[in-house]
Design a protein around this motif. Sequence first.
Motif, PDB file in Angstrom:
ATOM      1  N   MET A   1       0.836  -1.556   0.290  1.00  0.00           N
ATOM      2  CA  MET A   1      -0.404  -0.193   0.113  1.00  0.00           C
ATOM      3  C   MET A   1       1.059   1.230  -0.059  1.00  0.00           C
ATOM      4  N   LEU A   2       1.525   1.037   0.932  1.00  0.00           N
ATOM      5  CA  LEU A   2       2.960   1.945   0.082  1.00  0.00           C
ATOM      6  C   LEU A   2       3.620   2.412  -0.855  1.00  0.00           C
ATOM      7  N   ARG A   3       3.710   1.535  -1.211  1.00  0.00           N
ATOM      8  CA  ARG A   3       4.182   1.860  -3.124  1.00  0.00           C
ATOM      9  C   ARG A   3       3.254   1.744  -4.447  1.00  0.00           C
ATOM     10  N   GLN A   4       1.931   1.722  -3.991  1.00  0.00           N
ATOM     11  CA  GLN A   4       0.857   1.773  -4.932  1.00  0.00           C
ATOM     12  C   GLN A   4      -0.565   2.380  -4.705  1.00  0.00           C
ATOM     13  N   PRO A   5      -1.071   3.143  -5.488  1.00  0.00           N
ATOM     14  CA  PRO A   5      -1.717   3.742  -5.816  1.00  0.00           C
ATOM     15  C   PRO A   5      -3.603   2.540  -4.981  1.00  0.00           C
TER      16      PRO A   5
END
Length: 264
Positions: free
Chosen positions: A218-222
């Motif tokens: 979640m911290l890397r993807q929309p």
Amino acid sequence: MPVLSSEAVILRTWPVQEADLIVSFLTRDYGKMRGVAKSALKSRRRFGGALEPMTVAQAWFAEKPRQELARLDQLEILHSPLAQPVDPTRLAVLSFYAELLDEALPEHDPQETVFRLLLSVLEQTTVQQPAVQPQPFKSQSTAPANPGSWMPLTYFSLWMTRLMGLLPDLAHCIVCGEALEAGETWFNSYTDGLLCALHRSGSSSALAADSWQLAQRMLRQPVATFAGETWPRRRAQDLRRFTLQALERHLEKKLRSAEALARL
Ligand SMILES: [Zn+2]
């Protein structure tokens, strides 16, 4: 006294004398503001349904010198939360966004990242559809799974924790710096970050492997990336508790909307 205009999201309203309302609203260009909507309760013409919390609107307002409250002149709805079906979960999640932003953000401090985060989770905060039973002799539906409101709530809580500077590197133990492994991570209510098996204290809770991996994704993807996944209420419940503990510790208060969510 020039009239300013900005895209904005309504956070909360309070009635004040006569028919006026105090409105807390988050503008894209000027940050969080508080203003008086004169006669808002009497004249529906000017504000219509635009004062519903989590309404996205174009706002026109003026700031008076040496006065705490702006004058809110007009709102033009761009997107209303009531345009889609509402159920208790979706309502409670929308209230959580509003309360957290109202409590956490300083006034007059524009934060484009927070504003964009809010717009993106609002789009995903929908009513969960009941699972469709597979039917014989019928090709299985290719309709995307509808994760309802728990997924965007999880995404928003995690990102707000990060944007408020309360989320250290999740891949390593905050005490010894050792790389953590899925299923071997813990958290407690009085420290930011995660702990290894050696450094967890007696009161620590485990963060499930799925939740730990999810947090890193979640911290890397929309947020839209996760819209195709299945999200029962219990998924990532421990991750939401971890982020809520950090947020409430920082705010030094309990969020009422979080209690409402816990009762659902
Ligand atoms: Zn450690």
